[in-house]
Design a protein around this motif. Structure first.
Motif, PDB file in Angstrom:
ATOM      1  N   HIS A 107       0.841  -1.199   0.000  1.00  0.00           N
ATOM      2  CA  HIS A 107       0.000   0.000   0.000  1.00  0.00           C
ATOM      3  C   HIS A 107       0.877   1.251   0.000  1.00  0.00           C
ATOM      4  N   ARG A 108       0.327   2.324  -0.539  1.00  0.00           N
ATOM      5  CA  ARG A 108       1.049   3.601  -0.506  1.00  0.00           C
ATOM      6  C   ARG A 108       1.403   3.927   0.948  1.00  0.00           C
ATOM      7  N   GLY A 109       2.667   4.261   1.208  1.00  0.00           N
ATOM      8  CA  GLY A 109       3.086   4.628   2.570  1.00  0.00           C
ATOM      9  C   GLY A 109       3.300   3.433   3.496  1.00  0.00           C
ATOM     10  N   GLY A 110       3.245   2.188   2.968  1.00  0.00           N
ATOM     11  CA  GLY A 110       3.400   0.986   3.813  1.00  0.00           C
ATOM     12  C   GLY A 110       4.868   0.654   4.099  1.00  0.00           C
ATOM     13  N   THR A 111       5.090  -0.466   4.819  1.00  0.00           N
ATOM     14  CA  THR A 111       6.454  -0.871   5.205  1.00  0.00           C
ATOM     15  C   THR A 111       7.346  -1.070   3.980  1.00  0.00           C
ATOM     16  N   PHE A 112       6.810  -1.809   3.009  1.00  0.00           N
ATOM     17  CA  PHE A 112       7.596  -2.095   1.804  1.00  0.00           C
ATOM     18  C   PHE A 112       6.941  -1.422   0.598  1.00  0.00           C
ATOM     19  N   GLY A 113       7.748  -0.801  -0.268  1.00  0.00           N
ATOM     20  CA  GLY A 113       7.238  -0.277  -1.534  1.00  0.00           C
ATOM     21  C   GLY A 113       7.309  -1.380  -2.589  1.00  0.00           C
ATOM     22  N   ARG A 114       6.863  -1.058  -3.806  1.00  0.00           N
ATOM     23  CA  ARG A 114       6.844  -2.085  -4.867  1.00  0.00           C
ATOM     24  C   ARG A 114       8.243  -2.599  -5.193  1.00  0.00           C
ATOM     25  N   TRP A 115       9.191  -1.637  -5.339  1.00  0.00           N
ATOM     26  CA  TRP A 115      10.548  -2.053  -5.692  1.00  0.00           C
ATOM     27  C   TRP A 115      11.233  -2.771  -4.554  1.00  0.00           C
ATOM     28  N   SER A 116      11.073  -2.212  -3.348  1.00  0.00           N
ATOM     29  CA  SER A 116      11.780  -2.854  -2.219  1.00  0.00           C
ATOM     30  C   SER A 116      11.209  -4.250  -1.963  1.00  0.00           C
ATOM     31  N   THR A 117       9.883  -4.435  -2.182  1.00  0.00           N
ATOM     32  CA  THR A 117       9.307  -5.783  -2.011  1.00  0.00           C
ATOM     33  C   THR A 117       9.876  -6.726  -3.063  1.00  0.00           C
ATOM     34  N   SER A 118       9.894  -6.247  -4.296  1.00  0.00           N
ATOM     35  CA  SER A 118      10.378  -7.090  -5.381  1.00  0.00           C
ATOM     36  C   SER A 118      11.829  -7.505  -5.123  1.00  0.00           C
ATOM     37  N   ILE A 119      12.647  -6.523  -4.754  1.00  0.00           N
ATOM     38  CA  ILE A 119      14.068  -6.831  -4.513  1.00  0.00           C
ATOM     39  C   ILE A 119      14.211  -7.694  -3.253  1.00  0.00           C
ATOM     40  N   GLY A 120      13.460  -7.316  -2.207  1.00  0.00           N
ATOM     41  CA  GLY A 120      13.536  -8.065  -0.938  1.00  0.00           C
ATOM     42  C   GLY A 120      13.167  -9.531  -1.149  1.00  0.00           C
ATOM     43  N   LEU A 121      12.083  -9.785  -1.880  1.00  0.00           N
ATOM     44  CA  LEU A 121      11.656 -11.170  -2.106  1.00  0.00           C
ATOM     45  C   LEU A 121      12.626 -11.906  -3.027  1.00  0.00           C
ATOM     46  N   TRP A 122      13.194 -11.169  -3.982  1.00  0.00           N
ATOM     47  CA  TRP A 122      14.185 -11.786  -4.872  1.00  0.00           C
ATOM     48  C   TRP A 122      15.388 -12.238  -4.042  1.00  0.00           C
ATOM     49  N   VAL A 123      15.856 -11.335  -3.163  1.00  0.00           N
ATOM     50  CA  VAL A 123      17.010 -11.673  -2.306  1.00  0.00           C
ATOM     51  C   VAL A 123      16.648 -12.872  -1.420  1.00  0.00           C
ATOM     52  N   TYR A 124      15.439 -12.830  -0.862  1.00  0.00           N
ATOM     53  CA  TYR A 124      14.953 -13.903   0.020  1.00  0.00           C
ATOM     54  C   TYR A 124      14.990 -15.246  -0.713  1.00  0.00           C
ATOM     55  N   ASP A 125      14.418 -15.267  -1.929  1.00  0.00           N
ATOM     56  CA  ASP A 125      14.415 -16.501  -2.725  1.00  0.00           C
ATOM     57  C   ASP A 125      15.824 -17.005  -2.973  1.00  0.00           C
ATOM     58  N   HIS A 126      16.731 -16.070  -3.292  1.00  0.00           N
ATOM     59  CA  HIS A 126      18.087 -16.505  -3.635  1.00  0.00           C
ATOM     60  C   HIS A 126      18.885 -16.904  -2.406  1.00  0.00           C
ATOM     61  N   LEU A 127      18.682 -16.174  -1.314  1.00  0.00           N
ATOM     62  CA  LEU A 127      19.385 -16.556  -0.077  1.00  0.00           C
ATOM     63  C   LEU A 127      18.945 -17.947   0.363  1.00  0.00           C
ATOM     64  N   ALA A 128      17.630 -18.190   0.220  1.00  0.00           N
ATOM     65  CA  ALA A 128      17.079 -19.459   0.703  1.00  0.00           C
ATOM     66  C   ALA A 128      17.151 -20.546  -0.352  1.00  0.00           C
ATOM     67  N   ARG A 129      17.729 -20.222  -1.518  1.00  0.00           N
ATOM     68  CA  ARG A 129      17.835 -21.154  -2.660  1.00  0.00           C
ATOM     69  C   ARG A 129      16.487 -21.825  -2.950  1.00  0.00           C
ATOM     70  N   VAL A 130      15.480 -20.983  -3.130  1.00  0.00           N
ATOM     71  CA  VAL A 130      14.122 -21.477  -3.388  1.00  0.00           C
ATOM     72  C   VAL A 130      14.043 -22.067  -4.800  1.00  0.00           C
ATOM     73  N   LYS A 131      13.299 -23.201  -4.925  1.00  0.00           N
ATOM     74  CA  LYS A 131      13.146 -23.847  -6.232  1.00  0.00           C
ATOM     75  C   LYS A 131      12.493 -22.872  -7.208  1.00  0.00           C
ATOM     76  N   LYS A 132      12.781 -23.064  -8.498  1.00  0.00           N
ATOM     77  CA  LYS A 132      12.293 -22.127  -9.522  1.00  0.00           C
ATOM     78  C   LYS A 132      10.786 -21.917  -9.445  1.00  0.00           C
ATOM     79  N   GLU A 133      10.043 -23.049  -9.345  1.00  0.00           N
ATOM     80  CA  GLU A 133       8.577 -22.933  -9.404  1.00  0.00           C
ATOM     81  C   GLU A 133       7.989 -22.273  -8.159  1.00  0.00           C
TER      82      GLU A 133
END
Ligand SMILES: Cc1cc2nc3c(=O)[nH]c(=O)nc-3n(C[C@H](O)[C@H](O)[C@H](O)COP(=O)(O)OP(=O)(O)OC[C@H]3O[C@@H](n4cnc5c(N)ncnc54)[C@H](O)[C@@H]3O)c2cc1C
Length: 547
Positions: A107-133
């Motif tokens: 949401h506008r003004g929330g904890t995470f913005g669109r970019w920071s969520t996208s990057i944060g989740l990308w980092v999370y997936d890669h740190l945790a070596r999440v399967k592609k699917e």
């Protein structure tokens, strides 16, 4: 050897054996250590002063997760390590761990913005070596609302969609301790470690224990003693004269449960609260549960409870993110409160204190472990047992648990779980169970369901007023899971007090009667246990300051 009736025999043996390792505390940390130690060939014992998992390990958010929000505090190493463990916990126990797609609305003004969520989740997936699917996808506002129409539309920018795992924390703990016992460990509940014994050089060599039902004391000797007492670790360090340096700070977290009829959430959501924290809302077994709060706590460790402030905070959080959901305190069916054993950091708010685990060794040799997460239990155990192996000096192998299914989890790998489930459900109907009943048993007990099916053969409706599924669950809990009281059964063996409270209300007398005849309780004992259930039913709904 894990039946309630063999428990006293187990205690007898414990008093006569000298162990390599004695673990104090039967939460996930202690049970994980017992499993790791015993599978490396160490003679291992564990004592738990309440029921297994009765501390924090039955009171969590019940997620096997990497702790996405800790990325905000740059705890990259912890997120990477715990994140990777998710897949291992799932692989080794697919019956107690289920992948759960999580929606993170932006949401506008929330904890995470669109970019920071996208990057944060990308980092999370890669740190945790999440399967592609299972890697994250980013959603538009419309797609977010399609996933969960109850989410606040005002200011909605979109959402992040990523995988976590749902678990039953108490059952996970019990499956781990059952596996440890299967592999040779001795473990008992309702035995409290009261004081330490030392040799002439001041090294700890044993523990005086009190069996909580009879009050009898006895001694257990061990070469290495581990204090895995969760919120109680400092009490034991105090007894060891080593409560110096870093200390615990407890914070309390509360969850509430609401029926889907009043809060029909279809998708797990991790969302912002008005005060800038984040809270989970998770659909489960026809209910939605919401939590958690995070407040400093200094009161009774064994019985933390919801206050009216906790309840109102969570209701406000629901109204804030799901404005069309008009739930009030009357819709709360159940609740639980747990204590986080966190390592104190001066000047930090509860939510800012790290969830990292910490290991201390006192001059007497007592090893203490605290902090951490349910999710990282196996890794924490590995670290502790590596240390023990080094100090014992024997030729112990490295950690054996990475590819070791826990009790009930040996279905040939998590990928086989759904095939296993459908075959077993079909089989269960041949034992007089409905498809629904068979499904619940298979999901809860995994490969151990064969024992429950065998018990179903002994069901005689003229002998018990329990329905067949409750009859087999109760008998299994007594014979195979060291269940001593009706509350052990309703909370830690089935989770019914949280997610099926109406069945507890309906069946409590039948379960107490069943256990009375199993244990030959006097009327006085029966009344005591029945009263415990009544108190728990009351406390689950009424805040302690309104009782
Ligand atoms: C609200 C909340 C939500 C959480 N959510 C999550 C989550 O979703 N995912 C996640 O991974 N982690 C979560 N956690 C963290 C996780 O639950 C804990 O890290 C974990 O359960 C701690 O386990 P433990 O074994 O160290 O402690 P406990 O489970 O408390 O076990 C310690 C045990 O020691 C026993 N004991 C104490 N003293 C003695 C004695 N003298 N003799 C014998 N026994 C003794 C106690 O009775 C107790 O059972 C959450 C925690 C909280 C509070």
């Amino acid at each position: 050897m894990f039946s309630a009736k063999q428990r006293l025999q187990m205690i007898e043996k414990m008093g006569k054996t000298t162990y390599d390792v004695l673990v104090i505390g039967g939460g996930i940390t202690g049970c994980g250590i017992a499993l790791d130690a015993t599978t490396r060939g160490m003679k291992t014992a564990l004592v738990e002063m309440q029921d297994f998992a009765a501390g924090t390990s039955s009171r969590s958010t019940k997620l096997v997760h990497g702790g996405l929000r800790y990325l905000k505090h740059f705890e990259v190493k912890m997120v990477a390590e715990v994140g990777k463990e998710r897949a291992i916990v799932y692989e080794n126990g697919p019956h107690v761990t289920t992948p759960e797609w999580m929606l993170l609305p932006i949401h506008r003004g929330g904890t995470f913005g669109r970019w920071s969520t996208s990057i944060g989740l990308w980092v999370y997936d890669h740190l945790a070596r999440v399967k592609k699917e299972e890697r994250r996808t980013m959603l538009s506002a419309d797609e977010t609302l399609q996933k969960e129409p109850l989410i606040k539309r005002d200011g909605l920018l979109g959402g992040g969609y990523y995988v976590e795992y749902r678990t039953d924390d108490a059952r996970l703990t019990i499956e781990v301790v059952k596996k440890a016992v299967e592999c040779g460990a001795h473990a008992v509940n309702y035995v409290q470690a009261e004081s330490f014994l030392y040799d002439e050089n001041g090294f700890v060599k044993g523990v005086t224990c009190r069996e909580q039902i009879t009050g009898r004391t006895f001694t257990i000797y061990a070469k290495k003693i581990v204090n895995a007492a969760g919120p109680w670790v400092d009490i034991l360090r105090e007894k060891d004269g080593s409560n110096v340096g870093k200390k615990l700070r407890l914070t309390k977290g509360v969850h509430i449960v609401i029926d889907q009829a009043h809060f029909p959430l279809k998708q797990a959501v991790y969302f912002d609260t008005p005060d800038g924290r984040m809270v989970f809302a998770i659909p489960r077994e026809g209910k939605t549960y919401v939590g958690t709060t995070d407040t400093f706590y200094d009161s009774d460790r064994a019985h933390p409870k919801m206050t009216s402030d906790d309840r109102d905070y969570l209701l406000r959080a629901i109204h804030y993110m799901f404005p069309s959901v008009h739930v009030t305190e009357q819709h709360i069916e159940s609740s639980w409160a747990g204590l986080r054993p966190l390592i104190y950091e001066e000047g930090k708010d509860p939510s800012e204190i790290s969830r990292k685990d910490e290991i201390w060794q006192s001059p007497s040799g007592l090893i203490t472990i605290a902090g951490g997460k349910l999710t990282g239990y196996r890794k924490m155990a590995e670290t502790v047992v590596d240390l023990i192996a080094k100090q014992l000096g024997g030729a112990y192998p490295p950690c054996q648990t990475k590819h070791l299914p826990i009790s009930g989890g040996d279905v040939g790998g998590a990928s086989q779980w759904y095939t296993f489930m459908s075959e077993k459900i079909a089989e269960g109907t041949a034992y007089g169970l409905t498809e629904q009943q068979a499904k619940r048993l298979v999901q809860r007990y995994g490969t151990n369901v064969d024992h429950l099916f065998a018990l179903a053969r002994t069901y005689d409706r003229n002998q018990t007023s329990l329905p067949i599924d409750w009859y087999v669950m109760c008998l299994y809990a007594l014979e195979y899971e060291m269940t001593l009281t009706p509350l052990d059964f309703f909370i830690r063996r089935t989770g019914a007090l949280f997610f099926d409270i109406h069945s507890v209300q309906q069946l409590k007398e039948d379960v107490v009667t069943f256990m009375q005849s199993y244990f030959h309780w006097t009327e006085e004992e029966r009344n005591k246990y029945e009263q415990q259930v009544n108190v728990a039913l009351h406390d689950a709904v009424i805040p302690c300051d309104e009782a």
